[in-house]
Design an enzyme around this catalytic site. Structure first.
Site, PDB file in Angstrom:
ATOM      1  N   GLU A 160       0.797  -1.238   0.000  1.00  0.00           N
ATOM      2  CA  GLU A 160       0.000   0.000   0.000  1.00  0.00           C
ATOM      3  C   GLU A 160       0.827   1.285   0.000  1.00  0.00           C
ATOM      4  O   GLU A 160       0.578   2.198   0.781  1.00  0.00           O
ATOM      5  CB  GLU A 160      -0.964  -0.013   1.193  1.00  0.00           C
ATOM      6  CG  GLU A 160      -1.910  -1.195   1.155  1.00  0.00           C
ATOM      7  CD  GLU A 160      -2.823  -1.299   2.373  1.00  0.00           C
ATOM      8  OE1 GLU A 160      -2.790  -0.409   3.243  1.00  0.00           O
ATOM      9  OE2 GLU A 160      -3.572  -2.294   2.447  1.00  0.00           O
ATOM     10  N   ASN A 202       2.046  -5.109  -3.197  1.00  0.00           N
ATOM     11  CA  ASN A 202       0.634  -5.408  -2.905  1.00  0.00           C
ATOM     12  C   ASN A 202      -0.132  -4.118  -2.628  1.00  0.00           C
ATOM     13  O   ASN A 202       0.358  -3.252  -1.896  1.00  0.00           O
ATOM     14  CB  ASN A 202       0.598  -6.316  -1.664  1.00  0.00           C
ATOM     15  CG  ASN A 202      -0.780  -6.887  -1.361  1.00  0.00           C
ATOM     16  OD1 ASN A 202      -1.409  -7.461  -2.240  1.00  0.00           O
ATOM     17  ND2 ASN A 202      -1.233  -6.732  -0.129  1.00  0.00           N
ATOM     18  N   HIS A 238     -10.484  -5.936  -2.247  1.00  0.00           N
ATOM     19  CA  HIS A 238     -11.557  -5.716  -1.264  1.00  0.00           C
ATOM     20  C   HIS A 238     -12.667  -5.016  -2.043  1.00  0.00           C
ATOM     21  O   HIS A 238     -12.595  -3.812  -2.295  1.00  0.00           O
ATOM     22  CB  HIS A 238     -11.061  -4.829  -0.121  1.00  0.00           C
ATOM     23  CG  HIS A 238      -9.989  -5.483   0.711  1.00  0.00           C
ATOM     24  ND1 HIS A 238     -10.230  -6.598   1.482  1.00  0.00           N
ATOM     25  CD2 HIS A 238      -8.674  -5.191   0.875  1.00  0.00           C
ATOM     26  CE1 HIS A 238      -9.110  -6.953   2.100  1.00  0.00           C
ATOM     27  NE2 HIS A 238      -8.147  -6.118   1.740  1.00  0.00           N
ATOM     28  N   GLU A 265      -6.263 -10.460  -1.202  1.00  0.00           N
ATOM     29  CA  GLU A 265      -7.065 -10.217   0.017  1.00  0.00           C
ATOM     30  C   GLU A 265      -8.546 -10.174  -0.322  1.00  0.00           C
ATOM     31  O   GLU A 265      -9.291  -9.346   0.213  1.00  0.00           O
ATOM     32  CB  GLU A 265      -6.634  -8.900   0.679  1.00  0.00           C
ATOM     33  CG  GLU A 265      -5.164  -8.852   1.046  1.00  0.00           C
ATOM     34  CD  GLU A 265      -4.746  -7.590   1.797  1.00  0.00           C
ATOM     35  OE1 GLU A 265      -5.631  -6.848   2.277  1.00  0.00           O
ATOM     36  OE2 GLU A 265      -3.527  -7.346   1.885  1.00  0.00           O
ATOM     37  N   ASP A 267     -12.301 -10.083  -0.684  1.00  0.00           N
ATOM     38  CA  ASP A 267     -13.591 -10.174   0.004  1.00  0.00           C
ATOM     39  C   ASP A 267     -14.547  -9.243  -0.718  1.00  0.00           C
ATOM     40  O   ASP A 267     -14.121  -8.302  -1.388  1.00  0.00           O
ATOM     41  CB  ASP A 267     -13.500  -9.910   1.520  1.00  0.00           C
ATOM     42  CG  ASP A 267     -12.721  -8.659   1.896  1.00  0.00           C
ATOM     43  OD1 ASP A 267     -12.600  -7.733   1.065  1.00  0.00           O
ATOM     44  OD2 ASP A 267     -12.238  -8.593   3.043  1.00  0.00           O
TER      45      ASP A 267
HETATM   46  O1  G2I Z   1      -7.715  -3.643   6.390  1.00  0.00           O
HETATM   47  C1  G2I Z   1      -7.794  -4.830   5.667  1.00  0.00           C
HETATM   48  C2  G2I Z   1      -6.467  -5.203   5.085  1.00  0.00           C
HETATM   49  C3  G2I Z   1      -6.039  -4.181   4.040  1.00  0.00           C
HETATM   50  N1  G2I Z   1      -4.791  -4.590   3.406  1.00  0.00           N
HETATM   51  C4  G2I Z   1      -3.702  -4.899   4.307  1.00  0.00           C
HETATM   52  C5  G2I Z   1      -4.134  -5.884   5.386  1.00  0.00           C
HETATM   53  O2  G2I Z   1      -3.069  -6.101   6.281  1.00  0.00           O
HETATM   54  C6  G2I Z   1      -5.357  -5.389   6.115  1.00  0.00           C
HETATM   55  O3  G2I Z   1      -5.663  -6.338   7.135  1.00  0.00           O
HETATM   56  C7  G2I Z   1      -6.239  -5.837   8.307  1.00  0.00           C
HETATM   57  C8  G2I Z   1      -6.551  -6.999   9.243  1.00  0.00           C
HETATM   58  O4  G2I Z   1      -7.511  -7.810   8.622  1.00  0.00           O
HETATM   59  C9  G2I Z   1      -7.089  -6.476  10.559  1.00  0.00           C
HETATM   60  O5  G2I Z   1      -7.210  -7.559  11.489  1.00  0.00           O
HETATM   61  O6  G2I Z   1      -5.358  -4.950   8.916  1.00  0.00           O
HETATM   62  C10 G2I Z   1      -5.932  -4.349  10.070  1.00  0.00           C
HETATM   63  C11 G2I Z   1      -5.030  -3.252  10.619  1.00  0.00           C
HETATM   64  O7  G2I Z   1      -4.687  -2.329   9.652  1.00  0.00           O
HETATM   65  C12 G2I Z   1      -6.184  -5.421  11.127  1.00  0.00           C
HETATM   66  O8  G2I Z   1      -6.841  -4.847  12.234  1.00  0.00           O
HETATM   67  C13 G2I Z   1      -6.113  -4.854  13.435  1.00  0.00           C
HETATM   68  C14 G2I Z   1      -6.814  -3.929  14.394  1.00  0.00           C
HETATM   69  O9  G2I Z   1      -6.808  -2.620  13.837  1.00  0.00           O
HETATM   70  C15 G2I Z   1      -6.092  -3.908  15.694  1.00  0.00           C
HETATM   71  O10 G2I Z   1      -6.782  -3.125  16.609  1.00  0.00           O
HETATM   72  C16 G2I Z   1      -5.906  -5.325  16.212  1.00  0.00           C
HETATM   73  O11 G2I Z   1      -5.100  -5.321  17.383  1.00  0.00           O
HETATM   74  O12 G2I Z   1      -6.056  -6.156  13.982  1.00  0.00           O
HETATM   75  C17 G2I Z   1      -5.265  -6.200  15.152  1.00  0.00           C
HETATM   76  C18 G2I Z   1      -5.086  -7.647  15.591  1.00  0.00           C
HETATM   77  O13 G2I Z   1      -6.324  -8.241  15.818  1.00  0.00           O
END
Ligand code: G2I
Length: 443
Positions: A160, A202, A238, A265, A267
């Site tokens: 990103e 990515n 997404h 990714e 969805d």
């Molecule tokens: O946002 C969706 C994805 C976009 N592209 C990059 C990916 O890395 C991203 O993944 C998401 C995860 O699915 C989430 O699970 O990235 C988020 C953070 O930018 C993740 O969220 C984080 C929460 O913000 C935190 O509060 C939490 O501690 O997940 C963490 C672990 O559960």
């Protein structure tokens, strides 16, 4: 001098290679429609993966669906910078290692996500800038890619880094402010640390031909023209309730630059179009010969970061949704979908041994590569030649370098080995090959 013998060996090995390629073709045309996402994708020479939260590996429903349906995984959070280097220079691989060992035990390949990103940086990195941040970032890439060396099919080296909106330029971030060349520095460090992993850029909102995807396209074209090591581009996908009409054409234009493409990714917002959109994405990947696989960003709707969007293929009870059937049917449709030029690998190590045929002033080395318990879909054998020795000719592998530290990588037909399977390559050299000690890394 043993030239004729060397030539005979080369011919024998080349014939073996042709036979191996022929067998692979027979296998893939004889395949029947699969009944799971992973099996059906594999029949098309591709993987079908899911993002995994390792905390859920103790949830029975989750693990049952994961192990049955998917043959690739990526850590939803566990390999990010904040997770792997919570304090500067102190690395923590608990979650990442857990995912890799789950993958190995279940014959799944692993995508690595992600070495550098403006998001989910540890606090100490967020507070850094300039050359201190640059060297900390490159050290992070080196350490993490080295730790997982041989285990990762493809790394999202940088995630990103492009801005949304019409400009097609880079996103502002502390990393970007260290200099525009931070991305290529990261790719070079990753290649040095894990030569067997495919290295991807990515991003999201790059799922059609638009200013942002064209910005990425121009960067990839520049990298490939200058020899910056990039192998693949990830399209997060997404998606909302529509899909760009030029989704496939966009994948194809990147593939035409000579890189693999992957849906990383996926969805899709729930609603009338969800199943159709999932099917369209799957067909697009199958239609692009360098699209090597698809990853959905989670297993069940309730595992998704998108909350009430119900964006995934399984409901919260682990039941297959219409979107699942749409993907499976798309994977099973048609018999002639070309396989990716480079097959997707599973995890697992390999070993290499060398036998020498020497004469005064020269030698032929025959190297035997043996796959470990999980098989390989690609391998790299490294060795250091003695001073004065040089490689003059290689067969059944591609050599990089000819003196000193030399790396040999599989060619198209001999990268994919089943557990314990063996293949051979060889090279001829000037000087002495005494004491060659090969090491093998698999992807
Ligand atoms: O946002 C969706 C994805 C976009 N592209 C990059 C990916 O890395 C991203 O993944 C998401 C995860 O699915 C989430 O699970 O990235 C988020 C953070 O930018 C993740 O969220 C984080 C929460 O913000 C935190 O509060 C939490 O501690 O997940 C963490 C672990 O559960």
């Amino acid at each position: 001098m043993n030239h004729a013998r060397a030539l005979r060996a080369a011919v024998t090995i080349a014939v073996t290679g042709v036979l191996a390629a022929g067998m692979a073709m027979t296998l893939s045309t004889a395949a029947s429609a699969g009944t799971t996402l992973g099996a059906s994708a594999a029949e098309k020479g591709r993987y079908f993966g899911a993002a995994v939260a390792t905390g859920k590996l103790s949830d029975n429903t989750y693990v049952t669906v994961l192990n049955r349906e998917f043959n690739s995984v990526v850590a939803e959070n566990e390999m990010k910078w904040d997770a792997t280097e919570p304090q500067q220079g102190r690395f923590s691989y608990t979650g990442g290692d857990r995912l890799v060992s789950h993958a190995r035990a279940n014959g799944m390949s692993v995508r690595g996500h992600t070495l550098l990103w403006h998001g989910q940086q540890p606090g100490w990195a967020q507070g850094m800038s300039g050359s201190a941040l640059r060297s900390a970032a490159i050290n992070h890439v080196t350490q993490v890619a080295t730790h997982f060396r041989g285990q990762i099919y493809a790394w999202d080296v940088v995630n990103e880094a492009f801005a949304d909106g019409g400009g097609g330029g880079r996103r502002d971030s502390n990393l970007q402010r260290t200099g525009n060349d931070w991305i290529e520095a990261a790719f070079r460090a990753a290649r040095a640390a894990d030569p067997g992993a495919k290295l991807c850029y990515n991003d999201y909102n790059t799922d059609g031909i638009n200013a942002k995807s064209t910005g990425v396209y121009n960067m990839v074209r520049d990298f490939t023209s200058r020899g910056v090591p990039i192998d693949c581009v990830g399209f997060q996908s997404h998606l909302g309730t529509t899909i760009p009409g030029d989704y496939q054409a966009n994948l194809q234009r990147f593939a035409d630059l000579g890189v693999d493409v992957q849906i990383t990714e996926l969805d899709v917002m729930t609603g009338g179009n969800q199943a159709n959109i999932y099917g369209t994405v799957t067909r697009a990947c199958l239609a692009v010969s360098r699209c090597t696989g698809i990853t959905v960003w989670g297993v069940r709707d309730c595992d998704s970061w998108r909350g009430s969007d119900n964006a995934l293929l399984f409901d919260c009870g682990g039941n297959k949704k219409a979107a699942y059937t749409s993907v499976l049917n798309a994977l099973n449709a048609g018999g002639t979908t070309p396989s990716p030029t480079t097959p997707p690998p599973g995890p697992g190590g390999c070993s290499a041994s060398v036998s020498l045929n020497s004469w005064t002033g020269g030698f032929v080395a025959t190297v035997t590569v043996t796959a470990g318990s999980s098989g390989t879909n690609g391998w790299t054998v490294s060795m250091t030649l003695p001073g004065g020795a040089s490689v003059t000719n290689t067969w059944s592998a591609t050599a990089s370098g000819s003196t000193g530290a030399v790396r040999f990588t599989n060619v198209d037909y001999n990268g994919r080995l089943g557990a314990g399977q063996v293949t051979e390559f060889g090279f001829q050299g000037n000087g002495s090959g005494a004491g060659l000690t090969p090491t093998c890394s698999a992807s």
